[in-house]
Design a protein around this motif. Structure first.
Motif, short mmCIF file in Angstrom:
data_model
loop_
_atom_site.label_atom_id
_atom_site.label_comp_id
_atom_site.label_asym_id
_atom_site.label_seq_id
_atom_site.Cartn_x
_atom_site.Cartn_y
_atom_site.Cartn_z
N ASP A 25 0.85 -1.18 0.00
CA ASP A 25 0.00 0.00 0.00
C ASP A 25 0.90 1.24 0.00
N PRO A 26 0.88 2.03 -1.08
CA PRO A 26 1.78 3.19 -1.17
C PRO A 26 1.55 4.20 -0.06
N ALA A 27 0.31 4.33 0.39
CA ALA A 27 0.02 5.31 1.44
C ALA A 27 0.75 4.94 2.73
N GLY B 4 2.82 7.91 3.27
CA GLY B 4 1.85 8.73 3.98
C GLY B 4 0.75 9.17 3.02
N PRO B 5 -0.28 9.82 3.54
CA PRO B 5 -1.37 10.25 2.65
C PRO B 5 -0.86 11.32 1.68
N PRO B 6 -1.38 11.35 0.45
CA PRO B 6 -0.92 12.35 -0.51
C PRO B 6 -1.25 13.77 -0.05
N ARG B 7 -0.40 14.72 -0.46
CA ARG B 7 -0.66 16.12 -0.12
C ARG B 7 -1.81 16.65 -0.96
N PHE C 83 -0.04 13.34 -5.36
CA PHE C 83 1.29 13.91 -5.08
C PHE C 83 1.63 13.62 -3.63
N ALA C 84 2.71 12.87 -3.42
CA ALA C 84 3.17 12.62 -2.05
C ALA C 84 3.76 13.91 -1.49
N THR C 85 3.84 14.00 -0.20
CA THR C 85 4.43 15.20 0.41
C THR C 85 5.91 15.28 0.04
N ILE D 73 3.04 10.49 -7.55
CA ILE D 73 4.23 11.30 -7.79
C ILE D 73 4.99 11.44 -6.46
N VAL D 74 6.21 10.94 -6.44
CA VAL D 74 7.00 10.99 -5.21
C VAL D 74 8.20 11.94 -5.42
#
Ligand SMILES: [Zn+2]
Length: 322
Positions: A29-31, A35-38, A54-56, A93-94
């Motif tokens: 799970d990418p989250a 973490g949760p996306p920004r 978009f990730a933080t 997007i990381v």
């Protein structure tokens, strides 16, 4: 900046990172990792929805510029395949601190209820020009349009993406045809079998996986066009495979996909070529092929000949179909 050089060095880098693998049914799970996306955005391409998260992390680029690039890439893939290959997909997007350019792309099939999940690691200091020249996102989205294969046929997944990404971008006017033929003239020879080669299914080197797979696609594309009087090409075979449900979220044996592709072109090109190339070296007379296609060196440049035997086939490959 020289686009073709950046493509080549990027391909080399990609290999050294062992990047861009497609792994079916990834359970992560990418989250949980990022973490949760920004922010979450959505993009409509025909009847398909692309959810972009978009990730933080800091990015010099605006989200709008990144979205525009993804839209351009998705449009190229939809043009080549006639429509975007899956009804919905998720792109993550990381940001990567202190780097520039697209650092890496990876695509998984069938993740968390989505047909596909693509992670793009994007350098914090990427410029709009660098992003505009990027091929990675298009390459990753091409992966959606073929079933997931057993490990021994990984070369077909990477070969297709390596071959189709630049062609799709010419079909939409993003790249000039001459540039991609120049890149292929330089790249395809890296896909030739080396001493000791046992065929594509049994020789899992970088050269045979990416460029050997791409060479398989080029030769098949030309052969299908020769056999059909240039009325059908590889894209007709690939579109039929997608229509039959052969997308990244399904595990298929390769022969099943090739049978469907051959059915669409009324030939046996893919099946017969696979039989020959999978377990034996099957070298290609590239000098002859380039001469037939009318792709030749001219000093430090490349020239496309209008009078070559297969000039019309060469032009058909980069022409968008209805
Ligand atoms: Zn790939």
């Amino acid at each position: 900046m020289n686009l073709s050089l950046s493509r080549r060095s990027a391909l080399r880098m990609l290999a050294s990172l062992a990047a861009s693998r497609t792994i079916a049914h990834a359970q992560w799970d990418p989250a949980r990792r990022y973490g949760p996306p920004r922010t979450t955005r959505r993009l409509q391409v025909g009847s398909s929805t692309l959810q972009v998260e978009f990730a933080t992390g800091a990015l010099d680029l605006s989200d709008d510029v990144v979205m525009k690039r993804i839209e351009t890439a998705a449009h190229a893939v939809a043009t080549y395949y006639g429509s975007f290959p899956v009804p919905r997909t998720r792109i993550f997007i990381v940001p990567v601190a202190d780097r520039s350019g697209v650092v890496q792309g990876t695509t998984w099939g069938d993740v968390g209820g989505w047909p596909a999940f693509t992670r793009i690691r994007l350098g914090q200091h990427t410029s709009p020009q660098e992003l505009a020249a990027d091929w990675t996102i298009t390459h990753e989205l091409v992966h959606l349009a073929f079933p997931s294969l057993p490990d021994d046929q990984h070369w077909m997944e990477e070969g297709l993406a390596t071959y189709i990404e630049p062609i799709a971008r010419v079909q939409t006017g993003e790249l000039p045809a001459k540039q991609i033929w120049s890149d292929m003239l330089d790249g395809m020879r890296k896909g030739e079998p080396q001493p000791g080669d046992e065929g594509l299914d049994r020789t899992h080197t970088w050269g045979r996986t990416y460029w050997g797979g791409a060479l398989f696609c080029l030769v098949a594309d030309v052969e299908i066009r020769v056999a059909t009087g240039n009325r059908k090409g590889l894209e007709h075979a690939l579109r039929a495979i997608v229509t039959a449900g052969g997308t990244i979220d399904h595990d298929w044996p390769l022969p099943r996909a090739l049978e469907i592709g051959d059915g669409a072109t009324g030939t046996r090109v893919l099946t017969q070529q696979y039989r020959k190339w999978s377990t034996s070296p099957a070298p290609v007379d590239l000098a002859k092929l380039w001469q037939q296609l009318g792709v030749q060196h001219s000093g430090s440049d490349v020239e496309l000949s209008a009078s070559a035997t297969y000039a019309k086939i060469r032009d058909a490959i980069t022409t968008a179909k209805a």
